[in-house]
Design a protein around this motif. Structure first.
Motif, PDB file in Angstrom:
ATOM      1  N   GLY A 144       0.806  -1.224   0.000  1.00 21.43           N
ATOM      2  CA  GLY A 144       0.000   0.000   0.000  1.00 21.43           C
ATOM      3  C   GLY A 144       0.832   1.263   0.000  1.00 21.43           C
ATOM      4  O   GLY A 144       0.357   2.316   0.439  1.00 21.43           O
ATOM      5  N   ASP A 145       2.072   1.173  -0.500  1.00 20.74           N
ATOM      6  CA  ASP A 145       2.999   2.294  -0.360  1.00 20.74           C
ATOM      7  C   ASP A 145       3.283   3.027  -1.668  1.00 20.74           C
ATOM      8  O   ASP A 145       4.331   3.644  -1.837  1.00 20.74           O
ATOM      9  CB  ASP A 145       4.314   1.812   0.269  1.00 20.74           C
ATOM     10  CG  ASP A 145       4.944   0.637  -0.486  1.00 20.74           C
ATOM     11  OD1 ASP A 145       4.385   0.223  -1.529  1.00 20.74           O
ATOM     12  OD2 ASP A 145       5.984   0.132  -0.039  1.00 20.74           O
ATOM     13  N   THR A 146       2.337   2.969  -2.605  1.00 20.83           N
ATOM     14  CA  THR A 146       2.503   3.709  -3.861  1.00 20.83           C
ATOM     15  C   THR A 146       1.459   4.826  -3.940  1.00 20.83           C
ATOM     16  O   THR A 146       0.411   4.752  -3.278  1.00 20.83           O
ATOM     17  CB  THR A 146       2.347   2.779  -5.082  1.00 20.83           C
ATOM     18  OG1 THR A 146       1.074   2.109  -5.011  1.00 20.83           O
ATOM     19  CG2 THR A 146       3.452   1.748  -5.128  1.00 20.83           C
ATOM     20  N   PRO A 147       1.714   5.860  -4.736  1.00 21.19           N
ATOM     21  CA  PRO A 147       0.749   6.955  -4.858  1.00 21.19           C
ATOM     22  C   PRO A 147      -0.616   6.451  -5.299  1.00 21.19           C
ATOM     23  O   PRO A 147      -0.722   5.552  -6.149  1.00 21.19           O
ATOM     24  CB  PRO A 147       1.375   7.853  -5.939  1.00 21.19           C
ATOM     25  CG  PRO A 147       2.838   7.573  -5.865  1.00 21.19           C
ATOM     26  CD  PRO A 147       2.953   6.122  -5.507  1.00 21.19           C
ATOM     27  N   GLY A 148      -1.659   7.003  -4.690  1.00 23.12           N
ATOM     28  CA  GLY A 148      -3.020   6.657  -5.088  1.00 23.12           C
ATOM     29  C   GLY A 148      -3.640   5.520  -4.319  1.00 23.12           C
ATOM     30  O   GLY A 148      -4.840   5.282  -4.439  1.00 23.12           O
TER      31      GLY A 148
ATOM     32  N   THR B 139      -4.773   4.196  -0.766  1.00 18.12           N
ATOM     33  CA  THR B 139      -5.022   4.747   0.565  1.00 18.12           C
ATOM     34  C   THR B 139      -4.798   3.684   1.640  1.00 18.12           C
ATOM     35  O   THR B 139      -4.794   2.481   1.357  1.00 18.12           O
ATOM     36  CB  THR B 139      -6.476   5.241   0.685  1.00 18.12           C
ATOM     37  OG1 THR B 139      -7.365   4.116   0.642  1.00 18.12           O
ATOM     38  CG2 THR B 139      -6.823   6.199  -0.456  1.00 18.12           C
ATOM     39  N   SER B 140      -4.621   4.144   2.879  1.00 21.74           N
ATOM     40  CA  SER B 140      -4.414   3.211   3.987  1.00 21.74           C
ATOM     41  C   SER B 140      -5.655   2.370   4.237  1.00 21.74           C
ATOM     42  O   SER B 140      -5.571   1.272   4.798  1.00 21.74           O
ATOM     43  CB  SER B 140      -4.027   3.967   5.259  1.00 21.74           C
ATOM     44  OG  SER B 140      -5.040   4.889   5.610  1.00 21.74           O
ATOM     45  N   LYS B 141      -6.806   2.836   3.809  1.00 20.47           N
ATOM     46  CA  LYS B 141      -8.022   2.021   3.936  1.00 20.47           C
ATOM     47  C   LYS B 141      -7.979   0.845   2.965  1.00 20.47           C
ATOM     48  O   LYS B 141      -8.540  -0.214   3.225  1.00 20.47           O
ATOM     49  CB  LYS B 141      -9.269   2.863   3.650  1.00 20.47           C
ATOM     50  CG  LYS B 141      -9.628   3.836   4.764  1.00 20.47           C
ATOM     51  CD  LYS B 141     -10.904   4.585   4.412  1.00 20.47           C
ATOM     52  CE  LYS B 141     -11.271   5.560   5.520  1.00 20.47           C
ATOM     53  NZ  LYS B 141     -12.477   6.346   5.172  1.00 20.47           N
ATOM     54  N   GLU B 142      -7.318   1.037   1.825  1.00 22.13           N
ATOM     55  CA  GLU B 142      -7.240  -0.025   0.813  1.00 22.13           C
ATOM     56  C   GLU B 142      -6.146  -1.031   1.134  1.00 22.13           C
ATOM     57  O   GLU B 142      -6.332  -2.238   0.937  1.00 22.13           O
ATOM     58  CB  GLU B 142      -6.974   0.593  -0.569  1.00 22.13           C
ATOM     59  CG  GLU B 142      -8.131   1.425  -1.093  1.00 22.13           C
ATOM     60  CD  GLU B 142      -7.752   2.204  -2.349  1.00 22.13           C
ATOM     61  OE1 GLU B 142      -8.580   2.262  -3.270  1.00 22.13           O
ATOM     62  OE2 GLU B 142      -6.634   2.759  -2.403  1.00 22.13           O
ATOM     63  N   ALA B 143      -4.992  -0.561   1.601  1.00 25.81           N
ATOM     64  CA  ALA B 143      -3.860  -1.456   1.888  1.00 25.81           C
ATOM     65  C   ALA B 143      -2.890  -0.722   2.810  1.00 25.81           C
ATOM     66  O   ALA B 143      -2.448   0.381   2.507  1.00 25.81           O
ATOM     67  CB  ALA B 143      -3.159  -1.863   0.591  1.00 25.81           C
ATOM     68  N   LEU B 144      -2.552  -1.368   3.922  1.00 27.28           N
ATOM     69  CA  LEU B 144      -1.700  -0.740   4.935  1.00 27.28           C
ATOM     70  C   LEU B 144      -0.216  -1.039   4.759  1.00 27.28           C
ATOM     71  O   LEU B 144       0.634  -0.271   5.189  1.00 27.28           O
ATOM     72  CB  LEU B 144      -2.116  -1.227   6.334  1.00 27.28           C
ATOM     73  CG  LEU B 144      -3.309  -0.531   7.005  1.00 27.28           C
ATOM     74  CD1 LEU B 144      -3.706  -1.307   8.259  1.00 27.28           C
ATOM     75  CD2 LEU B 144      -2.955   0.906   7.353  1.00 27.28           C
ATOM     76  N   SER B 145       0.107  -2.177   4.163  1.00 30.54           N
ATOM     77  CA  SER B 145       1.478  -2.688   4.227  1.00 30.54           C
ATOM     78  C   SER B 145       2.453  -1.898   3.366  1.00 30.54           C
ATOM     79  O   SER B 145       2.080  -1.318   2.341  1.00 30.54           O
ATOM     80  CB  SER B 145       1.510  -4.155   3.791  1.00 30.54           C
ATOM     81  OG  SER B 145       0.775  -4.958   4.692  1.00 30.54           O
TER      82      SER B 145
END
Length: 361
Positions: free
Chosen positions: A242-246, A248-254
């Protein structure tokens, strides 16, 4: 240029190998080459899943560590009169990542290079430019002028077409870019778990598995697990970074590089709490980094493993990976190495008493 160490050479061979669901033979041969030296025996199930057995205590519990051999790709469904190939997607694809991408068609006469055809923007209307093309309307161009020429080259309906991408070590040498990380990294983890157990007494029998046909319904995990009937099962796979632009932390935290993911919940399974607690307690004790993950929109082979026979306590441990189900994905070498370390340490603790406590508490 990065010097290729033994691990990178293995990862390159695993990811370069071609193998969609139902066509995993080439990948299985690579995995067997690397896992056989550390196994007491290597067998297959009736669908072609690889099963490598490594006995510590023959009377101890049976532990399965399962990656899957297959990658997402395409199957040729027909050849038209002009030599263009129509295809069926095998596994989940988002059509927007497919156009103008190079593929390799594996035929009985050898590999044939193709490209998924696309229209230049110059002839598209403004509206058409805004709309993704449906995969049903796509085709593969192999440079043939007729059906007969394509057939002469060995192309037949049913042949697999695989994304083409060269294994690449990035400028940050921890970052590895390749096709088919989903799920050759799981196969690599299974290999390295058996490799590290060579030097260690372990109170159980460990099976490193390369399952077939995960991308079309977790099928090989079902047959291979049924064949060995393990007491505990781990699925090792990729998860969402979840660490690329676009994103969100709701979609993927890792985030890549912050440890393997412990999957709490996905569409195929609610993870086994007792096994999950043992894994995270072991990681905490040894300061092995990890992250929690839940994937309500996807599943892993643990979904089949845990439903085998009378039920198998199971957990998915995954590697945060960018751009999965496309031609090129990226992961972090530290996450891979920490996943191996964590699984080996947990296996050392899985004696009969511990497995009974997990299973029957």
């Amino acid at each position: 240029m990065t010097k290729m160490d033994d691990t990178l050479t293995m990862l390159k061979e695993l990811t370069d190998a071609k193998g969609i669901a139902g066509n995993e033979r080439e990948v299985r041969k690579v995995m067997e080459k690397y896992i056989a030296p550390f196994a007491d025996e290597v067998t297959t199930d009736g669908l072609g899943s690889l099963i490598a057995k490594k006995a510590g205590n023959e009377d101890g519990p049976k532990i399965a560590v399962t990656g899957h051999l297959d990658e997402v790709g395409f199957m040729i469904s027909q050849i038209d009169d002009k030599g263009f190939l129509r295809f069926q997607t095998v596994g989940g694809w988002w059509s927007q990542v497919m156009l103008a991408q190079r593929v390799t068609i594996a035929t009985r006469k050898g590999d044939v290079t193709g490209v998924i055809g696309s229209k230049p923007p110059h002839i598209l209307s403004a509206d058409a430019r805004k709309k993704p093309v449906d995969s049903k309307d796509m085709f593969i161009d192999i440079g043939a002028s007729s059906r007969e020429e394509a057939e002469e080259w060995g192309v037949r309906p049913g042949d697999m077409a695989v994304p083409y991408f060269e294994f690449t070590v990035m400028n940050n040498e921890k970052m590895l870019l390749a096709k088919a990380w989903d799920n050759r990294i799981g196969c690599a983890i299974a290999i390295d778990v058996l490799r590290q157990l060579q030097e260690i007494d372990h109170p159980n029998v460990v099976y490193g598995i390369g399952a077939v046909q995960e991308e079309v319904g977790l099928r090989g995990a079902k047959t291979s697990t049924f064949q060995i009937k393990p007491d505990i099962g781990f699925a090792v796979d990729v998860g969402i970074a979840g660490d690329t632009p676009g994103v969100t932390s709701k979609e993927a935290l890792s985030k890549m590089g912050e440890g393997p993911q412990i999957v709490l919940y996905d569409a195929s399974m609610v993870s086994h709490k007792g096994l999950r607690d043992l894994v995270t307690d072991t990681a905490d004790e040894l300061n092995i980094p990890y992250q929690y993950e839940s994937m309500p929109g996807g599943g892993t082979d643990a979904g089949s493993i845990h439903l085998t026979a009378n039920g198998v306590p199971a957990l998915a441990i995954t590697i945060a990976t960018r751009y999965i189900h496309s031609h090129a994905a990226m992961l972090h070498r530290d996450d891979y190495e920490n996943a191996v370390k964590l699984i080996v340490e947990v296996i050392k603790r899985l004696d009969r008493e511990t497995v009974d406590r997990i299973t029957f508490d």
